[in-house]
Design an enzyme around this catalytic site. Structure first.
Site, PDB file in Angstrom:
ATOM      1  N   GLU A  10      52.896  35.579  32.054  1.00  0.00           N
ATOM      2  CA  GLU A  10      52.009  36.023  30.952  1.00  0.00           C
ATOM      3  C   GLU A  10      52.745  36.859  29.900  1.00  0.00           C
ATOM      4  OE1 GLU A  10      48.891  37.828  33.597  1.00  0.00           O
ATOM      5  OE2 GLU A  10      47.509  36.588  32.429  1.00  0.00           O
ATOM      6  N   LYS A  36      45.504  50.136  32.068  1.00  0.00           N
ATOM      7  CA  LYS A  36      46.036  49.048  32.896  1.00  0.00           C
ATOM      8  C   LYS A  36      47.068  48.235  32.111  1.00  0.00           C
ATOM      9  CE  LYS A  36      46.139  46.073  36.398  1.00  0.00           C
ATOM     10  NZ  LYS A  36      45.313  44.987  36.865  1.00  0.00           N
ATOM     11  N   GLY A  90      37.206  29.801  35.801  1.00  0.00           N
ATOM     12  CA  GLY A  90      38.538  29.877  36.425  1.00  0.00           C
ATOM     13  C   GLY A  90      38.398  30.386  37.845  1.00  0.00           C
ATOM     14  N   ALA A  91      38.688  29.506  38.812  1.00  0.00           N
ATOM     15  CA  ALA A  91      38.561  29.926  40.226  1.00  0.00           C
ATOM     16  C   ALA A  91      39.934  30.083  40.857  1.00  0.00           C
ATOM     17  CB  ALA A  91      37.699  28.922  40.993  1.00  0.00           C
ATOM     18  N   GLY A  92      40.828  30.824  40.172  1.00  0.00           N
ATOM     19  CA  GLY A  92      42.105  31.211  40.765  1.00  0.00           C
ATOM     20  C   GLY A  92      41.873  32.443  41.629  1.00  0.00           C
ATOM     21  N   ASN A 123      44.321  40.829  32.562  1.00  0.00           N
ATOM     22  CA  ASN A 123      45.118  41.954  32.077  1.00  0.00           C
ATOM     23  C   ASN A 123      45.376  41.743  30.586  1.00  0.00           C
ATOM     24  OD1 ASN A 123      45.474  43.441  34.460  1.00  0.00           O
ATOM     25  ND2 ASN A 123      47.119  42.078  35.148  1.00  0.00           N
ATOM     26  N   GLY A 139      39.102  34.947  39.969  1.00  0.00           N
ATOM     27  CA  GLY A 139      37.784  34.310  39.847  1.00  0.00           C
ATOM     28  C   GLY A 139      37.203  33.977  41.200  1.00  0.00           C
TER      29      GLY A 139
HETATM   30  N1  LIG Z   1      46.041  38.053  41.056  1.00  0.00           N
HETATM   31  C1  LIG Z   1      46.014  39.369  40.971  1.00  0.00           C
HETATM   32  O1  LIG Z   1      46.273  40.054  41.959  1.00  0.00           O
HETATM   33  C2  LIG Z   1      45.629  40.040  39.693  1.00  0.00           C
HETATM   34  C3  LIG Z   1      45.493  39.333  38.503  1.00  0.00           C
HETATM   35  N2  LIG Z   1      45.061  39.994  37.371  1.00  0.00           N
HETATM   36  C4  LIG Z   1      44.902  39.282  36.105  1.00  0.00           C
HETATM   37  O2  LIG Z   1      43.785  38.403  36.202  1.00  0.00           O
HETATM   38  C5  LIG Z   1      43.998  37.226  35.404  1.00  0.00           C
HETATM   39  C6  LIG Z   1      43.832  36.001  36.296  1.00  0.00           C
HETATM   40  O3  LIG Z   1      44.886  36.026  37.263  1.00  0.00           O
HETATM   41  P1  LIG Z   1      44.872  35.139  38.593  1.00  0.00           P
HETATM   42  O4  LIG Z   1      43.502  34.948  39.085  1.00  0.00           O
HETATM   43  O5  LIG Z   1      45.882  35.738  39.489  1.00  0.00           O
HETATM   44  O6  LIG Z   1      45.422  33.740  38.045  1.00  0.00           O
HETATM   45  P2  LIG Z   1      45.421  32.333  38.786  1.00  0.00           P
HETATM   46  O7  LIG Z   1      46.538  31.548  38.207  1.00  0.00           O
HETATM   47  O8  LIG Z   1      45.342  32.512  40.261  1.00  0.00           O
HETATM   48  O9  LIG Z   1      44.042  31.688  38.327  1.00  0.00           O
HETATM   49  C7  LIG Z   1      43.784  31.230  37.059  1.00  0.00           C
HETATM   50  C8  LIG Z   1      42.823  30.077  37.208  1.00  0.00           C
HETATM   51  O10 LIG Z   1      42.346  29.702  35.932  1.00  0.00           O
HETATM   52  C9  LIG Z   1      42.070  28.339  36.003  1.00  0.00           C
HETATM   53  N3  LIG Z   1      41.996  27.732  34.685  1.00  0.00           N
HETATM   54  C10 LIG Z   1      42.929  27.726  33.714  1.00  0.00           C
HETATM   55  N4  LIG Z   1      42.505  27.058  32.639  1.00  0.00           N
HETATM   56  C11 LIG Z   1      41.263  26.616  32.939  1.00  0.00           C
HETATM   57  C12 LIG Z   1      40.309  25.844  32.239  1.00  0.00           C
HETATM   58  N5  LIG Z   1      40.549  25.375  31.003  1.00  0.00           N
HETATM   59  N6  LIG Z   1      39.138  25.556  32.852  1.00  0.00           N
HETATM   60  C13 LIG Z   1      38.870  26.013  34.090  1.00  0.00           C
HETATM   61  N7  LIG Z   1      39.748  26.756  34.830  1.00  0.00           N
HETATM   62  C14 LIG Z   1      40.931  27.048  34.246  1.00  0.00           C
HETATM   63  C15 LIG Z   1      43.239  27.761  36.785  1.00  0.00           C
HETATM   64  O11 LIG Z   1      42.805  26.549  37.324  1.00  0.00           O
HETATM   65  P3  LIG Z   1      43.729  25.301  37.726  1.00  0.00           P
HETATM   66  O12 LIG Z   1      43.798  25.375  39.211  1.00  0.00           O
HETATM   67  O13 LIG Z   1      42.937  24.154  37.223  1.00  0.00           O
HETATM   68  O14 LIG Z   1      45.052  25.498  37.044  1.00  0.00           O
HETATM   69  C16 LIG Z   1      43.452  28.835  37.833  1.00  0.00           C
HETATM   70  O15 LIG Z   1      42.786  28.539  39.026  1.00  0.00           O
HETATM   71  C17 LIG Z   1      45.389  37.387  34.798  1.00  0.00           C
HETATM   72  O16 LIG Z   1      45.306  37.921  33.509  1.00  0.00           O
HETATM   73  C18 LIG Z   1      46.085  38.391  35.728  1.00  0.00           C
HETATM   74  O17 LIG Z   1      47.097  39.135  35.092  1.00  0.00           O
HETATM   75  C19 LIG Z   1      44.717  41.311  37.385  1.00  0.00           C
HETATM   76  C20 LIG Z   1      44.831  42.045  38.540  1.00  0.00           C
HETATM   77  C21 LIG Z   1      45.379  41.494  39.751  1.00  0.00           C
HETATM   78  C1  LIG Z   2      50.976  45.693  39.849  1.00  0.00           C
HETATM   79  C2  LIG Z   2      49.832  44.906  40.395  1.00  0.00           C
HETATM   80  C3  LIG Z   2      50.218  44.266  41.686  1.00  0.00           C
HETATM   81  C4  LIG Z   2      48.702  45.872  40.736  1.00  0.00           C
HETATM   82  O1  LIG Z   2      48.249  46.574  39.654  1.00  0.00           O
HETATM   83  C5  LIG Z   2      49.356  43.852  39.417  1.00  0.00           C
HETATM   84  O2  LIG Z   2      48.255  43.901  38.896  1.00  0.00           O
HETATM   85  C6  LIG Z   2      50.239  42.721  39.034  1.00  0.00           C
HETATM   86  O3  LIG Z   2      51.377  42.669  39.435  1.00  0.00           O
HETATM   87  O4  LIG Z   2      49.774  41.833  38.276  1.00  0.00           O
END
Ligand SMILES: NC(=O)C1=CN([C@@H]2O[C@H](COP(=O)(O)OP(=O)(O)OC[C@H]3O[C@@H](n4cnc5c(N)ncnc54)[C@H](OP(=O)(O)O)[C@@H]3O)[C@@H](O)[C@H]2O)C=CC1
Ligand SMILES: CC(C)(CO)C(=O)C(=O)O
Length: 310
Positions: A269, A186, A7-9, A103, A12
């Site tokens: 989520e 968390k 997952g490169a969101g 999370n 990642g």
């Molecule tokens: N963003 C933040 O600031 C924070 C996030 N978190 C937690 O981290 C986790 C990830 O969040 P975040 O990075 O923001 O989410 P995003 O939506 O930015 O990224 C998730 C990624 O997962 C990819 N994905 C989903 N399914 C697959 C699959 N089957 N194969 C390959 N790739 C896949 C998606 O790709 P595609 O582009 O193909 O849909 C997407 O790029 C969550 O649980 C979030 O609560 C925790 C702290 C802070």
């Molecule tokens: C609250 C915050 C911004 C930082 O802990 C977070 O993780 C979220 O909103 O998903």
């Protein structure tokens, strides 16, 4: 070390990118659209900790991946149903450790049930980051960190090896001696903060200025504390109160990513966080009335816009 980042969101791409920058061998396991985007334009991180642009290795099928030491899992909770079988297959064929950064908690149980306790590490991310339309990571919080730790005594060496990368990375890798408790802290906090900001559709200001809203948000923390203890995680009253008091320490305009996603009509989520807490409570035969109410309010928004309701 050899990493797969599943997952490169935002998470990642950010932490995987920092590992590439530190000269680690990183393959981003992504779906087709993201694979094309990353292959064509590479990866760009824009952060107070520096801008970094790089070409990256990508894989979109499990057959392309033969070896790995660690699989970082960075999908959203609502991706897990589709992603888990593939993550499990990758872990089995490489024998790599799995380090989930989501999370919540339920994903850890699912991974442990499929792979055994020895293969699943503990971890979570502390950062505020998102992807822009070009797929670049925008990191907006003042700092960034992952906390990692052992969920089984046999994992000490691999956790130390990941922790030893700290001097080389432009982020923080914190080895937490009680990662399970860290993950629960968390989870406790984010269930309250994301739940109340999303349900009220207000930023932190509503919690800070409205005593009734503050009380509801704190009640979510107390209910999370109840299930954490039932799950065997030893939180003192003071520690739970400390998490609750964090809710009023935000700048008034700050809000959660769940509230932002809800505003944009994106999936949230709620099932993974609030639904997961209710399932744990159910297993212990207790009720969490405040979390159940927030869950009921947010559930219609689970898949984004309310297009399915007539
Ligand atoms: N963003 C933040 O600031 C924070 C996030 N978190 C937690 O981290 C986790 C990830 O969040 P975040 O990075 O923001 O989410 P995003 O939506 O930015 O990224 C998730 C990624 O997962 C990819 N994905 C989903 N399914 C697959 C699959 N089957 N194969 C390959 N790739 C896949 C998606 O790709 P595609 O582009 O193909 O849909 C997407 O790029 C969550 O649980 C979030 O609560 C925790 C702290 C802070
Ligand atoms: C609250 C915050 C911004 C930082 O802990 C977070 O993780 C979220 O909103 O998903």
């Amino acid at each position: 070390m050899k990493f797969i980042v599943y997952g490169a969101g935002a998470i990642g791409a950010y932490f995987g990118g920092r590992l590439v920058e530190a000269k680690q061998d990183v393959t981003f396991f992504v779906r087709q659209r993201r694979a094309e985007q990353l292959s064509a334009h590479g990866l760009r991180l824009e952060s107070p900790e520096g801008v970094f642009t790089t070409h990256v290795q990508v894989a979109a099928t499990v057959e392309e991946v033969q070896q790995a030491d660690v699989i970082l899992v960075a999908v959203k909770g609502y991706h897990l149903k589709e992603a888990l079988p593939q993550i499990i297959q990758l872990a089995k064929q490489t024998n790599a450790y799995v380090l989930p950064l989501l999370n919540g908690i339920e994903h850890v149980t699912h991974l442990q049930q499929a792979l055994g306790e020895e293969q699943v590490l503990g971890g979570f991310a502390s950062i505020i980051a998102t992807l822009n339309e070009q797929g670049h990571v925008l990191h907006t919080s003042g700092s960034s960190a992952i906390q990692i730790g052992t969920l089984h005594p046999s994992q000490r060496n691999v956790i130390e090896a990941i922790g030893a990368l700290q001097p080389h990375v432009h982020t923080n890798i914190i080895v937490n001696e009680n990662i399970r408790k860290g993950m629960w802290s968390k989870y406790m906090f984010i269930t309250a903060f994301s739940g109340i900001t999303a349900a009220t559709q207000q930023p932190a200001q509503a919690i800070i200025e409205q005593p009734a809203t503050e009380a509801t948000a704190k009640q979510i923390v107390y209910e999370m504390g109840q299930i954490a203890r039932l799950e065997g995680v030893a939180f003192s009253d003071e520690e739970i109160e400390k998490e609750a008091s964090r809710l009023v320490k935000f700048k008034p305009h700050m809000t959660s990513s769940m509230h932002q996603d809800l505003r944009k009509g994106l999936p949230i989520e709620v099932e993974h966080l609030h639904g997961g807490a209710l399932r744990i409570a159910h297993n212990h035969d207790i009720k969490l009335p405040t979390i159940a109410t927030i869950y009921g309010i947010l559930k219609p928004y689970e898949h984004g816009h309310l297009t399915t309701l007539r």
